[in-house]
Design a protein around this motif. Sequence first.
Motif, PDB file in Angstrom:
ATOM      1  N   LEU A  99      -4.263  -1.257   4.256  1.00  0.00           N
ATOM      2  CA  LEU A  99      -5.038  -0.020   4.229  1.00  0.00           C
ATOM      3  C   LEU A  99      -4.883   0.710   5.565  1.00  0.00           C
ATOM      4  CD1 LEU A  99      -7.112   1.791   2.713  1.00  0.00           C
ATOM      5  CD2 LEU A  99      -8.901   0.407   3.795  1.00  0.00           C
ATOM      6  N   ALA A 100      -4.994  -0.010   6.657  1.00  0.00           N
ATOM      7  CA  ALA A 100      -4.863   0.599   7.980  1.00  0.00           C
ATOM      8  C   ALA A 100      -3.474   1.210   8.171  1.00  0.00           C
ATOM      9  CB  ALA A 100      -5.146  -0.441   9.067  1.00  0.00           C
ATOM     10  N   HIS A 101      -2.446   0.526   7.722  1.00  0.00           N
ATOM     11  CA  HIS A 101      -1.092   1.071   7.845  1.00  0.00           C
ATOM     12  C   HIS A 101      -0.920   2.330   6.997  1.00  0.00           C
ATOM     13  CE1 HIS A 101       0.068  -2.583   9.951  1.00  0.00           C
ATOM     14  NE2 HIS A 101       1.225  -2.005  10.217  1.00  0.00           N
ATOM     15  N   SER A 115       0.858  -1.177   0.000  1.00  0.00           N
ATOM     16  CA  SER A 115       0.000   0.000   0.000  1.00  0.00           C
ATOM     17  C   SER A 115       0.898   1.232   0.000  1.00  0.00           C
ATOM     18  CB  SER A 115      -0.952   0.026   1.200  1.00  0.00           C
ATOM     19  OG  SER A 115      -0.241   0.041   2.414  1.00  0.00           O
ATOM     20  N   SER A 153     -14.822  -0.096   3.941  1.00  0.00           N
ATOM     21  CA  SER A 153     -13.907   0.718   4.746  1.00  0.00           C
ATOM     22  C   SER A 153     -14.339   2.180   4.803  1.00  0.00           C
ATOM     23  CB  SER A 153     -12.486   0.613   4.179  1.00  0.00           C
ATOM     24  OG  SER A 153     -12.022  -0.718   4.310  1.00  0.00           O
ATOM     25  N   GLN A 165      -6.865  -5.242   4.212  1.00  0.00           N
ATOM     26  CA  GLN A 165      -7.365  -4.378   5.283  1.00  0.00           C
ATOM     27  C   GLN A 165      -6.222  -3.883   6.163  1.00  0.00           C
ATOM     28  OE1 GLN A 165     -10.772  -3.630   5.298  1.00  0.00           O
ATOM     29  NE2 GLN A 165      -9.996  -1.986   6.574  1.00  0.00           N
ATOM     30  N   ALA A 166      -5.280  -4.759   6.467  1.00  0.00           N
ATOM     31  CA  ALA A 166      -4.134  -4.352   7.287  1.00  0.00           C
ATOM     32  C   ALA A 166      -3.250  -3.343   6.550  1.00  0.00           C
ATOM     33  CB  ALA A 166      -3.324  -5.587   7.685  1.00  0.00           C
ATOM     34  N   GLY A 190      -4.895   4.614   7.937  1.00  0.00           N
ATOM     35  CA  GLY A 190      -5.674   4.537   9.169  1.00  0.00           C
ATOM     36  C   GLY A 190      -7.124   4.875   8.905  1.00  0.00           C
ATOM     37  N   ASP A 191      -7.704   5.726   9.749  1.00  0.00           N
ATOM     38  CA  ASP A 191      -9.099   6.135   9.542  1.00  0.00           C
ATOM     39  C   ASP A 191      -9.184   7.593   9.085  1.00  0.00           C
ATOM     40  OD1 ASP A 191      -8.418   7.425  11.868  1.00  0.00           O
ATOM     41  OD2 ASP A 191     -10.013   6.566  13.090  1.00  0.00           O
TER      42      ASP A 191
END
Length: 162
Positions: free
Chosen positions: A111-113, A77, A138, A108-109, A116-117
């Motif tokens: 994307l989070a790295h 990502s 998401s 998903q992981a 985040g949000d």
Amino acid sequence: MAGPLHIRAARPDDAVALAALHVQAWRETYADGVPEPVYARMAEEGPGRWAQRLEDPDAGATWVGTERETGELVGFSRAEATGTGEVRPLLLAGLYVLARWHGQGLGQALLAHAIGDAPAYLWVAEGNGRAQRFYTRSGFVLDGERRVEEQWGGIADLRMVR
């Protein structure tokens, strides 16, 4: 991330492997929808392009998913700060996971790295329903913007924001 996968920040020495992963992920995602010369150009120019990105501290952040046992790169990502004047302050510039790892939580992981949000935007291929559903889960929504990427074989992209 627990299990057989690990996420870490990409390093300059990942450039060649990242370029190969990028081409393989595109082949799995877009197949014949992208002309062969585009894949050839990606393979030729990719290592240098990735090296440049990974060595430039202002070029954004890149994360890689690796197989724990082998260290092989199986997903990535990349996010960039966009500055003023853009629809959101952060662009998810790329997120790809090799098909054999779909459904394992790696996307998903990654994307989070990457973001985040945070409020962000991305471009997703018009015909890639799987990716559109992933981003919708998401919190992203299509905002009506569309562009055609001639240099990438005429792929039509739709913008999603959150």
